[in-house]
Enzyme design. Structure first.
Site, PDB file in Angstrom:
ATOM      1  N   CYS A   1       0.820  -1.212   0.000  1.00 39.70           N
ATOM      2  CA  CYS A   1       0.000   0.000   0.000  1.00 39.70           C
ATOM      3  C   CYS A   1       0.850   1.256   0.000  1.00 39.70           C
ATOM      4  O   CYS A   1       0.339   2.355  -0.242  1.00 39.70           O
ATOM      5  CB  CYS A   1      -0.952  -0.001   1.198  1.00 39.70           C
TER       6      CYS A   1
ATOM      7  N   GLY B   1     -12.244   3.015  -7.912  1.00 41.60           N
ATOM      8  CA  GLY B   1     -11.075   2.367  -8.469  1.00 41.60           C
ATOM      9  C   GLY B   1      -9.909   2.339  -7.511  1.00 41.60           C
ATOM     10  O   GLY B   1     -10.045   2.605  -6.303  1.00 41.60           O
TER      11      GLY B   1
END
Length: 761
Positions: free
Chosen positions: A421, A548
């Site tokens: 991430c 998204g």
């Protein structure tokens, strides 16, 4: 294409594919600057080389011999190619405004866009005269004229040329030579072609030496070209020219070669210009008013060293431009460039002879001088055709980063990039990008989107009507074109095609994007261009983007998870083919081999341009046609190639198929790349389906046999249609813009003893 893990810190944008920019691109390809993203904005893929154009007019050279193909050159230089026309500059925000593209941001800008003859002051000239610039437009008109005369070679013709400078005189000689040979080839009299040269001055080639003027005038007279001196053209009609003196001359075509002017938007941008509107530049080829802008070629006027608007100077400016752009990016002192006061001119006569002149001296015309000129020109063009991958960059990234000052958000650029991430694009970038898109392409959230982009929740929520089915698909791949706006459109068309193939109506989409490592501002700009392209296609399909995920990586990649709705009784599957039906394919094949060749600098720009046009064509209207004409099975031709996807349909339907080899449509250039043995990296896996061909031994040695396994990006639809509907369906498809649509085969009853596909040759 940027594919390294170096962060993009600066944008160098080149507008126009002129001689100077072509040379600069070659040099940047040989010595790239890490951290610098190059972008070329041009509305033509092939830039003509002025030294060989008269020879092209005379029929001595073909198109490719005298044009620099900008596509492989841009690939070699790792340069984004934006196929568009610049129409304005926003110098306050450092952006190039384009006709059909979002604004392109730059840190450094260079302009090499040429000039245009002024036809607006003479009544009728704009409507009836053919300017020689832009050269691409002139060549289209010239090629059409030659083609018309070749079809009707006994038709007499009278041509006019306005302008008695070097360009006009050379054009007159080469036009006359070409048409004279054409008429002689069919035994037509020489008098069938008449060429008139109009010049308002008292002598031709003003500013040239007396020897050159005498020699060129003699050549014109010897060839029977009518020279009209001191004749100012004041009115142009479709079939005649009127002069101030009262002279009226019949002209079937009129070519305009007078003094050129600059595009109006140059002066409107605020750049300092001369009286003719050309950009004033200093000895560093840098705008005198805006140091972030450079200019060369016809569009520029060197304030301290004015020279004629001629290709020789644009060529000489190429390397100094490269050096000063490089130094400006590295924050190093610029270098002065002083053009030569005397220069060698080699002028072709159209009959494989030429004259040579420098200052007051001259030789010719003579075949040896032509051979000398031809040798020089061909060697120049070889610089742009002999392209080989270069080694690693020799300039350190730190040198670029040290010279670049960013805002506080971009001040520290990590040279080690996180995974997981930690590689996500920051929330500020996402928020600003989505706000810009909503401003430029506002989309109304339909009632069936419960939670979308307007809410900061962890996931989107959609409502599915109780009487409909939800159709879902996902696809994602690396960019095959450098322009993120165009790539966003191509990828979205590709992803939506699965819905269209099943007869579904798109509803919503989730995007996933990998963006090249860059500063915050550069990342935001790339994401904006990418999502704007996707949003444009989604809106055309009446679907919305609802969320998204973004991350950073070595190179640009993009995909969508798409949702669609359909009534249960309207669902199309691969398993609905029936014996007696015919197969219709809506797009030509070849994107796999063409882009494989593109990566090797072996694809011509016009081939890639044609392929991109095909990939930008949505399959939505084609799907509606197939529904209208009672198609019972459909699929889209993508990664597995024509044969791979056809095998899936055959197995699901339990039928056999006969294909017409000659009917299969193939994109321009794919024939050539396949003959060179250039195939996609996925080709070998797709070719595993070859045992499904009943007559494999008969066709496997055909040069175009590999097209059956060529993977397609945003390929066409393949559908089975009742035979009695096929002709009407095909006509409807072509009427909707699917010009490559073909009936490529028919469906047969299955036979367990033989492979299910036979190709009729």
């Amino acid at each position: 294409m940027q594919s390294s893990n170096q962060s993009i810190t600066q944008d160098l944008v080149l507008v126009g594919g002129g001689h100077s920019h072509a040379i600069a691109l070659k040099l940047f390809g040989m010595a790239p600057l890490p951290g610098v993203r190059l972008t070329l904005i041009t509305d033509v893929y092939h830039t003509p080389y002025s030294g060989m154009l008269p020879g092209y007019v005379a029929g001595v050279y073909d198109f490719d011999q005298c044009h620099i193909d900008l596509r492989p050159l841009a690939q070699f230089a790792q340069t984004r190619l934006i196929a568009d026309r610049a129409i304005a500059l926003d110098l306050e925000n450092n952006r190039v405004i384009c006709a059909h593209h979002p604004p392109i941001a730059f840190d450094l800008l260079s302009l090499d866009i040429g000039s245009t003859p002024n036809v607006t002051e003479v009544p009728g000239a704009k409507e009836h005269a053919i300017p020689v610039k832009p050269i691409s437009h002139f060549l289209n008109s010239w090629d059409q004229l030659v083609a018309d005369l070749e079809r009707s070679p006994h038709t007499a013709i009278s041509l006019g040329i306005v302008g008695g400078g070097t360009g006009g005189v050379e054009l007159a000689l080469n036009i006359h030579a070409r048409l004279k040979r054409l008429y002689q080839s069919v035994d037509a009299p020489d008098t069938a072609v008449k060429v008139h040269l109009f010049h308002r001055g008292q002598d031709l080639l003003e500013g040239s030496s007396a020897w050159v003027r005498r020699q060129m005038r003699s050549q014109l007279v010897q060839r029977g070209i009518q020279v009209h001196l001191s004749e100012e053209v004041t009115e142009v009609h479709a079939d005649r020219v009127a002069c101030r003196s009262g002279l009226v001359v019949k002209c079937d075509r009129l070519f305009w070669v007078t003094q050129a002017t600059a595009a109006a938007w140059i002066g409107e941008s605020g750049l300092a210009t001369d009286l003719q509107g050309f950009i004033q530049v200093n000895d560093y080829l840098q705008s005198t008013s805006h140091p972030q802008v450079f200019a060369t070629g016809d569009i520029a006027t060197m304030v301290c060293h004015p020279r004629p608007k001629a290709g020789v100077f644009a060529v000489r400016q190429g390397k100094p431009l490269f050096e000063n752009l490089r130094h400006a990016l590295l924050k190093q002192p610029l270098q002065k460039f002083v053009p030569q006061r005397r220069w060698l001119s080699l002028i072709g006569m159209g009959d494989c002879t030429a004259i040579a002149t420098r200052g007051q001296f001259g030789l010719g015309p003579h075949p040896l001088i032509w051979q000398w000129k031809d040798h020089i020109d061909r060697r120049f063009m070889e610089r742009f055709t002999q392209l080989q991958p270069m080694g690693a960059p020799k300039i350190s990234f730190s040198a670029v980063a040290r010279g670049h000052q960013e805002s506080h958000a971009d001040a520290q650029i990590p040279q080690m990039h996180c995974a997981g991430c930690g590689s996500k694009v920051g929330s500020v970038v996402l928020e600003r990008t989505l706000q810009r898109i909503q401003q430029d392409y506002p989309q109304t959230q339909p009632d069936d989107i419960v939670v979308g982009l307007d809410a900061p929740d962890d996931a989107a929520v959609i409502r599915v009507p109780v009487d409909q089915l939800l159709v879902q698909t996902v696809d994602y791949f690396s960019a095959l074109v450098d322009d993120p706006f165009v790539f966003g459109q191509i990828a979205t068309n590709h992803c939506l095609s699965d819905l269209f193939a099943m007869g579904a109506t798109p509803q919503s989409a989730l995007a996933i994007a990998t963006l090249p490592y860059a500063t915050t501002a550069k990342t935001e700009e790339t994401l904006y261009q990418l999502l704007l392209g996707a949003t444009k296609v989604l809106q055309q399909a009446q679907a919305v983007l609802i969320g998204g995920h973004t991350t950073e990586g070595d190179r640009l990649a993009f995909g969508l998870s798409c949702n669609g709705l359909i009534q249960p009784d309207c669902l199309l599957t691969k398993g609905g083919m029936q014996p007696g039906q015919v197969l219709i394919l809506t797009k030509a094949l070849g994107t796999g081999t063409l882009f494989a060749a593109d990566m090797q600098f072996k694809a011509r720009g016009r081939w890639i341009e044609s392929a991109i046009d095909s990939m930008l064509l949505s399959n939505q209207s084609a799907a509606q046609c197939f529904q209208q004409y009672r198609a019972t099975a459909c699929t889209d031709i993508t990664g597995f190639g024509l044969l791979g996807h056809l095998v899936e349909m055959i197995r699901a339907s339990h039928v056999a198929v006969e294909l017409e080899w000659a009917a299969i449509p193939i994109l321009a250039g794919a024939h050539e790349t396949l003959r060179q043995g250039i195939v996609s990296s996925l080709h070998a896996q797709n070719a595993i389906a070859s045992p499904e061909l009943a007559n494999l031994t008969e066709i496997q040695n055909f040069p175009l046999y590999p097209i059956l396994f060529d993977p397609q990006t945003s390929g066409g639809l393949l559908a089975s249609v009742p035979a009695d509907e096929a002709i009407a369906c095909l006509a409807a498809l072509k009427d909707k813009g699917y010009s490559h649509s073909r009936i490529i085969g028919r469906v047969l009853s299955t036979s367990d003893s033989h492979p299910p596909i036979r190709i009729k040759v």
